[in-house]
Design a protein around this motif. Structure first.
Motif, PDB file in Angstrom:
ATOM      1  N   TYR A   1       0.683  -1.123  -0.029  1.00  0.00           N
ATOM      2  CA  TYR A   1       0.098   0.073  -0.128  1.00  0.00           C
ATOM      3  C   TYR A   1       0.875   1.280  -0.097  1.00  0.00           C
ATOM      4  CZ  TYR A   1      -4.349  -2.603   0.687  1.00  0.00           C
ATOM      5  OH  TYR A   1      -5.441  -3.544   0.548  1.00  0.00           O
ATOM      6  N   ALA A   2       1.957   1.388   0.797  1.00  0.00           N
ATOM      7  CA  ALA A   2       2.905   2.384   0.750  1.00  0.00           C
ATOM      8  C   ALA A   2       3.376   2.662  -0.360  1.00  0.00           C
ATOM      9  CB  ALA A   2       3.870   2.126   1.962  1.00  0.00           C
TER      10      ALA A   2
ATOM     11  N   GLY B   1       1.122   3.951  -3.027  1.00  0.00           N
ATOM     12  CA  GLY B   1       0.955   5.458  -2.812  1.00  0.00           C
ATOM     13  C   GLY B   1       2.284   6.291  -3.377  1.00  0.00           C
ATOM     14  N   ALA B   2       3.338   5.857  -2.846  1.00  0.00           N
ATOM     15  CA  ALA B   2       4.428   6.661  -3.358  1.00  0.00           C
ATOM     16  C   ALA B   2       4.762   6.774  -4.884  1.00  0.00           C
ATOM     17  CB  ALA B   2       5.672   5.780  -2.540  1.00  0.00           C
TER      18      ALA B   2
ATOM     19  N   VAL C   1       2.359   6.226  -7.321  1.00  0.00           N
ATOM     20  CA  VAL C   1       1.355   7.206  -8.078  1.00  0.00           C
ATOM     21  C   VAL C   1       1.627   8.506  -7.694  1.00  0.00           C
ATOM     22  CG1 VAL C   1      -0.918   7.863  -7.819  1.00  0.00           C
ATOM     23  CG2 VAL C   1      -0.455   5.216  -8.006  1.00  0.00           C
ATOM     24  N   VAL C   2       1.679   8.938  -6.582  1.00  0.00           N
ATOM     25  CA  VAL C   2       2.211  10.414  -6.315  1.00  0.00           C
ATOM     26  C   VAL C   2       3.519  10.766  -7.244  1.00  0.00           C
ATOM     27  CG1 VAL C   2       3.048  12.126  -4.460  1.00  0.00           C
ATOM     28  CG2 VAL C   2       1.215  10.525  -4.174  1.00  0.00           C
TER      29      VAL C   2
ATOM     30  N   ALA D   1       3.230   0.650  -9.668  1.00  0.00           N
ATOM     31  CA  ALA D   1       2.177   0.637  -8.512  1.00  0.00           C
ATOM     32  C   ALA D   1       1.023  -0.581  -8.958  1.00  0.00           C
ATOM     33  CB  ALA D   1       1.531   2.151  -8.556  1.00  0.00           C
TER      34      ALA D   1
END
Length: 156
Positions: free
Chosen positions: A100-101, A104-105, A107-108, A139
């Motif tokens: 999950y982390a 997120g990283a 995609v951002v 991702a």
């Protein structure tokens, strides 16, 4: 009558959490996180070999490695993101949390790559779309690992 293990569950049944690690081997999410992280670390190693440049600002350079603009900073960011995946793969719960982390990283930073041709003055992206594809694809790989693991755990 079913044989019971020390934990009280029927022998041969699938367990979850840390009990799964000790008795049934690594969960799919653990193996998936390990494989995806190793592939992306290999890409970072190749990037570091191809262009170990840590220059900042206007002097920063990049070299395309498998289609993606790489330099020392980009490779280092890969080591910092995917290296912990090797440790997280040792535990099912950590592998899920790491996935999950990482999603997120990735995609951002993929969106950031599309919006800025020189993020933080460190990454000169002449081919930002390729970097975004790498980030979104990576991702997606972690998301697929999570999805397959979740689907498999509900079927057991």
């Amino acid at each position: 009558m079913e044989a019971k293990s020390a934990s009280g569950s029927a022998a041969g049944t699938r367990r979850t959490g840390s009990d799964l690690e000790a008795t049934d081997g690594p969960a799919f999410v653990q193996r998936g996180v390990l494989v995806v992280s190793l592939v992306l670390l290999a890409w970072s190693v190749a990037g570091m070999i191809a262009n170990p440049d840590f220059t900042t600002g206007a002097g920063a350079t990049s070299v395309r490695v498998l289609g993606v603009d790489m330099n020392g900073w980009h490779a280092l960011s890969g080591f910092l993101l995917f290296g912990p995946g090797l440790v997280a793969a040792r535990s099912r719960d950590l592998a899920v949390l790491f996935s999950y982390a990482a999603i997120g990283a990735l995609v951002v930073t993929g969106v950031w790559a599309l919006l800025d041709s020189r993020p933080a003055g460190l990454f000169p992206f002449d081919h930002a779309h390729a970097d975004a594809i790498l980030h979104f694809g990576s991702a997606t790989a972690y998301a697929v690992v999570l999805g397959i693991d979740r689907w498999g755990s509900h079927r057991a």
